[in-house]
Write a protein that holds these residues in place. Sequence first.
Motif, mmCIF file in Angstrom:
data_model
loop_
_atom_site.group_PDB
_atom_site.id
_atom_site.type_symbol
_atom_site.label_atom_id
_atom_site.label_comp_id
_atom_site.label_asym_id
_atom_site.label_seq_id
_atom_site.Cartn_x
_atom_site.Cartn_y
_atom_site.Cartn_z
ATOM 1 N N ARG A 193 45.747 74.236 37.030
ATOM 2 C CA ARG A 193 45.620 75.697 37.008
ATOM 3 C C ARG A 193 44.152 76.114 37.033
ATOM 4 N N HIS A 194 43.310 75.373 36.294
ATOM 5 C CA HIS A 194 41.877 75.678 36.307
ATOM 6 C C HIS A 194 41.277 75.405 37.683
ATOM 7 N N THR A 197 42.119 78.319 39.774
ATOM 8 C CA THR A 197 41.304 79.476 39.391
ATOM 9 C C THR A 197 39.888 79.353 39.938
ATOM 10 N N ARG A 200 39.827 79.959 43.717
ATOM 11 C CA ARG A 200 39.889 81.388 44.045
ATOM 12 C C ARG A 200 38.552 82.070 43.753
ATOM 13 N N ARG A 231 35.025 77.200 31.555
ATOM 14 C CA ARG A 231 35.349 76.274 32.643
ATOM 15 C C ARG A 231 34.893 74.868 32.322
#
Length: 342
Positions: A193-194, A197, A200, A231
């Motif tokens: 998922r990171h 992210t 994007r 992050r």
Amino acid sequence: MRFWLPAALAAGSLVFALATPAEPPYRDFDAAGLCIGLAGALCLAWIQSAPLPVLAAVCAILTGNAAAGYPVVFVQWLAWIALFGCFALHGDLTRRAAAAALAGLAVVAYVALDRGPTGASELTGIAMSFLIATVGGDAAHSRRARVVLEERARLARELHDALGHAVNVMVMQAAVGQRVFAENPAFGREALRHVETLGRGALVELDQLLKVLDPRSEAPVATDLAELAARVRAAGRELDLDDGGVDLPPGGDRALRRIVQEAVTNALRHSASGRIRVRLHQVGDEVRLEVTNEGTGFAEPLPGRGLANMRERARLEGGDLHAGPGLDGFTVRATLPARTRS
């Protein structure tokens, strides 16, 4: 060269012709003479797209003006402007030689056809005008090329700093997720998922760079650094952020974020473990940044794009940057001028 210049020159030729009667042995301006001057001025409207053909046309008009017996006072400046444009817009020697040859032939034709005497003072003026047009055009071309190179270097820094960091963190998170997916699928899915992210976010950064957005529209430093810390922690590295609050102008704000981003990226790239410390404080009219990659055995930094970009960003904003190994790890220290209050 915009259309206002040819229009202004055309109006000037009309005013000059009507206000200045010709003296013998030249003939007075009539309709044909006015058309010659207007045609030469209007030719300059295409100087940016076709400088050599425009110079050839203006040189032919200059020759025709002399053959028709009109004074050359106004028309000659059109030729020098066109010659200047050729040297300013063309950098290769072949086209410049062709432009110089065209201007030289026009001068020879003018001297041969002009009704007035051509003495040493006239020839000196022609030589000086030729020199000013060519040297000035070359200087304008050099300045234009320098601006283009600086802009390319700036965009290269933006691409390297913005996308390089995102890709490095994505690689780390993907590797962590792959290692633990069988034993801890929930953590592996979180890592993926990171990665999504970050991907994007990288696309958004790229879109902003391509649109050359105003730097003032970007996120504040504190928000950006908090997201950066999140992050890095999601990638499995410990990051200690101490943000004391700073007040920077838009350009300094952007430079600071890129420097932090690149320093953290280098820490992730050159070491697999250890804490990363980010310290940001303002002391008077100076903002001080310190990014330390804790550990031992770090060597002196080798020249590279990342370090050069950080130093250049600090320099352009009126600050400085130093990087190297210390007792507790590898440290990047930067100082930038704070926002001045009026």
